[in-house]
Scaffold this motif. Structure first.
Motif, short mmCIF file in Angstrom:
data_model
loop_
_atom_site.label_atom_id
_atom_site.label_comp_id
_atom_site.label_asym_id
_atom_site.label_seq_id
_atom_site.Cartn_x
_atom_site.Cartn_y
_atom_site.Cartn_z
N GLY A 139 2.22 -37.62 35.96
CA GLY A 139 1.20 -36.59 35.82
C GLY A 139 1.57 -35.53 34.80
O GLY A 139 0.73 -35.06 34.03
N GLY A 140 2.83 -35.16 34.78
CA GLY A 140 3.28 -34.11 33.87
C GLY A 140 3.19 -34.51 32.42
O GLY A 140 2.83 -33.70 31.56
N CYS A 141 3.47 -35.76 32.13
CA CYS A 141 3.40 -36.24 30.75
C CYS A 141 1.98 -36.11 30.21
O CYS A 141 1.77 -35.58 29.12
N ILE A 183 -13.76 -32.09 24.94
CA ILE A 183 -12.64 -32.96 24.57
C ILE A 183 -11.75 -33.34 25.75
O ILE A 183 -10.92 -34.23 25.61
N LEU A 184 -11.93 -32.69 26.88
CA LEU A 184 -11.08 -32.97 28.05
C LEU A 184 -11.04 -34.45 28.41
O LEU A 184 -9.93 -35.02 28.51
N PRO A 185 -12.17 -35.14 28.61
CA PRO A 185 -12.08 -36.56 28.97
C PRO A 185 -11.38 -37.41 27.90
O PRO A 185 -10.59 -38.31 28.21
N ARG A 186 -11.64 -37.13 26.64
CA ARG A 186 -11.00 -37.87 25.56
C ARG A 186 -9.50 -37.59 25.52
O ARG A 186 -8.68 -38.49 25.27
N ALA A 187 -9.12 -36.35 25.77
CA ALA A 187 -7.70 -36.00 25.77
C ALA A 187 -6.96 -36.74 26.89
O ALA A 187 -5.85 -37.25 26.68
N VAL A 188 -7.57 -36.80 28.07
CA VAL A 188 -6.97 -37.53 29.19
C VAL A 188 -6.83 -39.01 28.82
O VAL A 188 -5.78 -39.62 29.01
N LYS A 189 -7.89 -39.60 28.30
CA LYS A 189 -7.89 -41.02 27.94
C LYS A 189 -6.87 -41.32 26.84
O LYS A 189 -6.11 -42.29 26.92
N THR A 190 -6.81 -40.49 25.81
CA THR A 190 -5.88 -40.71 24.70
C THR A 190 -4.44 -40.61 25.19
O THR A 190 -3.59 -41.42 24.81
N SER A 191 -4.16 -39.64 26.03
CA SER A 191 -2.81 -39.51 26.57
C SER A 191 -2.47 -40.76 27.38
O SER A 191 -1.40 -41.35 27.20
N HIS A 192 -3.36 -41.15 28.27
CA HIS A 192 -3.10 -42.31 29.12
C HIS A 192 -2.95 -43.59 28.31
O HIS A 192 -2.06 -44.39 28.54
N ASP A 193 -3.84 -43.80 27.34
CA ASP A 193 -3.87 -45.06 26.59
C ASP A 193 -2.82 -45.17 25.49
O ASP A 193 -2.45 -46.28 25.11
N ARG A 194 -2.33 -44.01 24.99
CA ARG A 194 -1.51 -44.08 23.79
C ARG A 194 -0.32 -43.13 23.75
O ARG A 194 0.74 -43.48 23.26
N LEU A 195 -0.48 -41.91 24.25
CA LEU A 195 0.53 -40.88 23.99
C LEU A 195 1.61 -40.73 25.06
O LEU A 195 2.77 -40.46 24.72
N CYS A 196 1.25 -40.83 26.31
CA CYS A 196 2.19 -40.52 27.40
C CYS A 196 3.24 -41.62 27.54
O CYS A 196 2.95 -42.72 28.02
N THR A 197 4.45 -41.32 27.14
CA THR A 197 5.55 -42.28 27.21
C THR A 197 5.79 -42.76 28.64
O THR A 197 6.07 -43.93 28.87
N VAL A 198 5.67 -41.87 29.60
CA VAL A 198 5.98 -42.22 30.99
C VAL A 198 4.99 -43.24 31.54
O VAL A 198 5.38 -44.33 31.99
N SER A 199 3.70 -42.93 31.51
CA SER A 199 2.74 -43.87 32.08
C SER A 199 2.64 -45.14 31.24
O SER A 199 2.43 -46.23 31.79
N ARG A 200 2.82 -45.04 29.93
CA ARG A 200 2.81 -46.24 29.08
C ARG A 200 3.95 -47.16 29.47
O ARG A 200 3.80 -48.37 29.55
N THR A 201 5.13 -46.60 29.73
CA THR A 201 6.30 -47.39 30.12
C THR A 201 6.07 -48.06 31.47
O THR A 201 6.37 -49.24 31.65
#
Length: 146
Positions: A54-56, A114-132
């Protein structure tokens, strides 16, 4: 300029079932077991994983939205179910739920948009933790000197 891609922490046992993790910058966080008879409030390793997931994404979303206006509410709930099956102990049904609000001030409409897009972009591409976690990365455990 080259970037050092390695990330690391060291973990030291402080007492039975209690540990302190230290990062390369000297920051520390204590954690332990939930079965502590002393009723400790330290995070367990599973809770630290949920906080990291969640923090990522929270960091990414905060950067994207707060450049337009400060939120009046910003919380993230992360849940999962701990199970034990033929694969061993693990979490299933991981969910990250954002609750974010902005006052009716300049920039708020843009932040909301931009909130929904920011959440989606983080989840799909940026967040190292959830991506891992989602992609699945092998973990090697060894004993030094063995």
């Amino acid at each position: 300029m080259t970037e050092n891609s390695q990330r690391s922490v060291t973990i030291e046992r402080t007492s039975t079932g209690h540990f302190t993790a230290t990062n390369a910058r000297g920051g520390t966080i204590s954690f332990g077991t939930a079965s502590d008879s002393r009723g400790g409030t330290e995070f367990t390793p599973v809770e630290l994983l949920l906080a990291a997931i969640g923090g990522c994404t929270a960091v990414d979303v905060d950067v994207a939205t707060s450049r337009h206006t400060e939120p009046t509410e910003f919380s993230v709930a992360v849940t999962g179910n701990k199970i034990s099956d033929e694969h061993g102990n693990r979490l299933t049904d991981l969910e990250v739920t954002f609750s974010v609000a902005f006052a009716d001030v300049e920039g708020a409409d843009r932040a909301r948009a931009i909130l929904p897009r920011a959440v989606k972009t983080s989840h799909d591409r940026l967040c190292t933790v959830s991506r891992t976690v989602e992609i699945g990365t092998p973990v090697t455990a060894t004993v030094e000197g063995a």
